[in-house]
Write a protein that holds these residues in place. Structure first.
Motif, PDB file in Angstrom:
ATOM      1  N   THR A  66     -41.071 -92.934  -6.441  1.00  0.00           N
ATOM      2  CA  THR A  66     -42.117 -91.966  -6.789  1.00  0.00           C
ATOM      3  C   THR A  66     -42.974 -92.435  -7.963  1.00  0.00           C
ATOM      4  O   THR A  66     -43.931 -91.758  -8.333  1.00  0.00           O
ATOM      5  N   THR A  67     -42.627 -93.589  -8.544  1.00  0.00           N
ATOM      6  CA  THR A  67     -43.356 -94.090  -9.709  1.00  0.00           C
ATOM      7  C   THR A  67     -44.480 -95.033  -9.276  1.00  0.00           C
ATOM      8  O   THR A  67     -44.380 -95.670  -8.227  1.00  0.00           O
ATOM      9  N   PRO A  68     -45.550 -95.122 -10.072  1.00  0.00           N
ATOM     10  CA  PRO A  68     -46.709 -95.932  -9.670  1.00  0.00           C
ATOM     11  C   PRO A  68     -46.401 -97.400  -9.370  1.00  0.00           C
ATOM     12  O   PRO A  68     -46.880 -97.935  -8.388  1.00  0.00           O
ATOM     13  N   LEU A  69     -45.601 -98.045 -10.187  1.00  0.00           N
ATOM     14  CA  LEU A  69     -45.313 -99.472  -9.992  1.00  0.00           C
ATOM     15  C   LEU A  69     -43.811 -99.739  -9.861  1.00  0.00           C
ATOM     16  O   LEU A  69     -43.350-100.851 -10.088  1.00  0.00           O
ATOM     17  N   GLY A  70     -43.062 -98.694  -9.530  1.00  0.00           N
ATOM     18  CA  GLY A  70     -41.627 -98.863  -9.360  1.00  0.00           C
ATOM     19  C   GLY A  70     -40.875 -99.000 -10.658  1.00  0.00           C
ATOM     20  O   GLY A  70     -39.803 -99.600 -10.698  1.00  0.00           O
ATOM     21  N   GLY A  71     -41.425 -98.468 -11.741  1.00  0.00           N
ATOM     22  CA  GLY A  71     -40.773 -98.556 -13.044  1.00  0.00           C
ATOM     23  C   GLY A  71     -41.117 -97.364 -13.925  1.00  0.00           C
ATOM     24  O   GLY A  71     -41.964 -96.552 -13.595  1.00  0.00           O
ATOM     25  N   VAL A  72     -40.434 -97.280 -15.028  1.00  0.00           N
ATOM     26  CA  VAL A  72     -40.673 -96.254 -16.029  1.00  0.00           C
ATOM     27  C   VAL A  72     -40.819 -96.932 -17.383  1.00  0.00           C
ATOM     28  O   VAL A  72     -40.391 -98.079 -17.541  1.00  0.00           O
ATOM     29  N   PRO A  73     -41.429 -96.296 -18.351  1.00  0.00           N
ATOM     30  CA  PRO A  73     -41.794 -94.893 -18.404  1.00  0.00           C
ATOM     31  C   PRO A  73     -43.026 -94.566 -17.563  1.00  0.00           C
ATOM     32  O   PRO A  73     -43.872 -95.415 -17.303  1.00  0.00           O
ATOM     33  N   VAL A  74     -43.094 -93.287 -17.202  1.00  0.00           N
ATOM     34  CA  VAL A  74     -44.251 -92.727 -16.518  1.00  0.00           C
ATOM     35  C   VAL A  74     -44.678 -91.501 -17.301  1.00  0.00           C
ATOM     36  O   VAL A  74     -43.839 -90.692 -17.717  1.00  0.00           O
ATOM     37  N   LEU A  75     -45.965 -91.383 -17.518  1.00  0.00           N
ATOM     38  CA  LEU A  75     -46.515 -90.189 -18.148  1.00  0.00           C
ATOM     39  C   LEU A  75     -47.392 -89.497 -17.113  1.00  0.00           C
ATOM     40  O   LEU A  75     -48.363 -90.074 -16.624  1.00  0.00           O
ATOM     41  N   LYS A  76     -47.000 -88.274 -16.776  1.00  0.00           N
ATOM     42  CA  LYS A  76     -47.810 -87.474 -15.866  1.00  0.00           C
ATOM     43  C   LYS A  76     -48.770 -86.651 -16.709  1.00  0.00           C
ATOM     44  O   LYS A  76     -48.350 -85.954 -17.637  1.00  0.00           O
ATOM     45  N   VAL A  77     -50.045 -86.760 -16.388  1.00  0.00           N
ATOM     46  CA  VAL A  77     -51.078 -85.989 -17.077  1.00  0.00           C
ATOM     47  C   VAL A  77     -51.727 -85.111 -16.020  1.00  0.00           C
ATOM     48  O   VAL A  77     -52.347 -85.618 -15.079  1.00  0.00           O
ATOM     49  N   ASP A  78     -51.503 -83.811 -16.150  1.00  0.00           N
ATOM     50  CA  ASP A  78     -51.973 -82.847 -15.148  1.00  0.00           C
ATOM     51  C   ASP A  78     -51.516 -83.252 -13.750  1.00  0.00           C
ATOM     52  O   ASP A  78     -52.254 -83.129 -12.775  1.00  0.00           O
ATOM     53  N   GLY A  79     -50.286 -83.770 -13.653  1.00  0.00           N
ATOM     54  CA  GLY A  79     -49.697 -84.119 -12.373  1.00  0.00           C
ATOM     55  C   GLY A  79     -49.992 -85.521 -11.883  1.00  0.00           C
ATOM     56  O   GLY A  79     -49.368 -85.992 -10.934  1.00  0.00           O
ATOM     57  N   ASP A  80     -50.948 -86.219 -12.509  1.00  0.00           N
ATOM     58  CA  ASP A  80     -51.278 -87.585 -12.121  1.00  0.00           C
ATOM     59  C   ASP A  80     -50.404 -88.558 -12.916  1.00  0.00           C
ATOM     60  O   ASP A  80     -50.353 -88.485 -14.143  1.00  0.00           O
ATOM     61  N   SER A  81     -49.749 -89.475 -12.213  1.00  0.00           N
ATOM     62  CA  SER A  81     -48.820 -90.410 -12.851  1.00  0.00           C
ATOM     63  C   SER A  81     -49.535 -91.640 -13.394  1.00  0.00           C
ATOM     64  O   SER A  81     -50.379 -92.231 -12.719  1.00  0.00           O
ATOM     65  N   HIS A  82     -49.146 -92.010 -14.620  1.00  0.00           N
ATOM     66  CA  HIS A  82     -49.686 -93.196 -15.290  1.00  0.00           C
ATOM     67  C   HIS A  82     -48.510 -94.001 -15.831  1.00  0.00           C
ATOM     68  O   HIS A  82     -47.472 -93.435 -16.179  1.00  0.00           O
ATOM     69  N   CYS A  83     -48.688 -95.329 -15.922  1.00  0.00           N
ATOM     70  CA  CYS A  83     -47.563 -96.177 -16.319  1.00  0.00           C
ATOM     71  C   CYS A  83     -48.003 -97.272 -17.285  1.00  0.00           C
ATOM     72  O   CYS A  83     -49.173 -97.353 -17.643  1.00  0.00           O
ATOM     73  N   GLN A  84     -47.036 -98.090 -17.650  1.00  0.00           N
ATOM     74  CA  GLN A  84     -47.127 -99.202 -18.588  1.00  0.00           C
ATOM     75  C   GLN A  84     -46.962 -98.670 -20.020  1.00  0.00           C
ATOM     76  O   GLN A  84     -47.831 -97.988 -20.548  1.00  0.00           O
ATOM     77  N   SER A  85     -45.843 -98.995 -20.618  1.00  0.00           N
ATOM     78  CA  SER A  85     -45.439 -98.386 -21.888  1.00  0.00           C
ATOM     79  C   SER A  85     -46.447 -98.575 -23.020  1.00  0.00           C
ATOM     80  O   SER A  85     -46.704 -97.637 -23.779  1.00  0.00           O
ATOM     81  N   VAL A  86     -47.037 -99.742 -23.150  1.00  0.00           N
ATOM     82  CA  VAL A  86     -47.993 -99.963 -24.247  1.00  0.00           C
ATOM     83  C   VAL A  86     -49.260 -99.134 -24.012  1.00  0.00           C
ATOM     84  O   VAL A  86     -49.796 -98.529 -24.942  1.00  0.00           O
ATOM     85  N   SER A  87     -49.721 -99.076 -22.784  1.00  0.00           N
ATOM     86  CA  SER A  87     -50.900 -98.260 -22.471  1.00  0.00           C
ATOM     87  C   SER A  87     -50.631 -96.786 -22.754  1.00  0.00           C
ATOM     88  O   SER A  87     -51.496 -96.072 -23.276  1.00  0.00           O
ATOM     89  N   LEU A  88     -49.427 -96.324 -22.416  1.00  0.00           N
ATOM     90  CA  LEU A  88     -49.073 -94.924 -22.653  1.00  0.00           C
ATOM     91  C   LEU A  88     -48.970 -94.637 -24.150  1.00  0.00           C
ATOM     92  O   LEU A  88     -49.414 -93.575 -24.615  1.00  0.00           O
ATOM     93  N   ALA A  89     -48.415 -95.560 -24.920  1.00  0.00           N
ATOM     94  CA  ALA A  89     -48.327 -95.383 -26.374  1.00  0.00           C
ATOM     95  C   ALA A  89     -49.724 -95.350 -26.991  1.00  0.00           C
ATOM     96  O   ALA A  89     -50.007 -94.545 -27.881  1.00  0.00           O
ATOM     97  N   ARG A  90     -50.588 -96.216 -26.520  1.00  0.00           N
ATOM     98  CA  ARG A  90     -51.970 -96.254 -27.017  1.00  0.00           C
ATOM     99  C   ARG A  90     -52.683 -94.930 -26.707  1.00  0.00           C
ATOM    100  O   ARG A  90     -53.367 -94.362 -27.544  1.00  0.00           O
ATOM    101  N   TYR A  91     -52.502 -94.427 -25.493  1.00  0.00           N
ATOM    102  CA  TYR A  91     -53.084 -93.140 -25.091  1.00  0.00           C
ATOM    103  C   TYR A  91     -52.586 -92.022 -26.009  1.00  0.00           C
ATOM    104  O   TYR A  91     -53.381 -91.213 -26.502  1.00  0.00           O
ATOM    105  N   ALA A  92     -51.274 -91.986 -26.246  1.00  0.00           N
ATOM    106  CA  ALA A  92     -50.701 -90.953 -27.116  1.00  0.00           C
ATOM    107  C   ALA A  92     -51.285 -91.044 -28.525  1.00  0.00           C
ATOM    108  O   ALA A  92     -51.612 -90.028 -29.144  1.00  0.00           O
TER     109      ALA A  92
END
Length: 99
Positions: free
Chosen positions: A50-76
């Motif tokens: 169910t994950t975008p690239l077969g890995g975690v972490p995944v951040l769902k934003v309004d139900g849309d899944s996003h991945c890649q830990s550094v990108s997610l940290a940068r977004y946060a």
């Protein structure tokens, strides 16, 4: 356009710190409410497809899944004004995040 404070955020990761911890800390520091969904290794085979690239972490934003830990940290960090707008300062932050 929806503001970041009114978006629904859900972070999915194993029940441990690992690659999701920087994201959790950044979301907390930014004052962003989020659901911290943790799972065990035995649950991973069902979650993986169910994950975008077969890995975690995944951040769902309004139900849309996003991945890649550094990108997610940068977004946060950007959500909370923790990420600099100056390109050189951003480079320094990126170096630290990716280390």
């Amino acid at each position: 356009m929806t503001s970041s404070s009114s978006r629904q955020h859900e972070l999915l990761y194993f029940n441990g710190a690992g690659r999701a911890e920087t994201i959790r800390i950044s979301l907390h520091a930014a004052g962003i409410n989020f659901t911290d969904t943790r799972f065990t290794g035995k649950d991973w085979p069902a979650i993986k497809p169910t994950t975008p690239l077969g890995g975690v972490p995944v951040l769902k934003v309004d139900g849309d899944s996003h991945c890649q830990s550094v990108s997610l940290a940068r977004y946060a960090g950007k959500l909370g004004g923790l990420y600099p707008t100056d390109p050189l300062q951003a480079l320094i932050v990126d170096e630290a995040i990716e280390t």
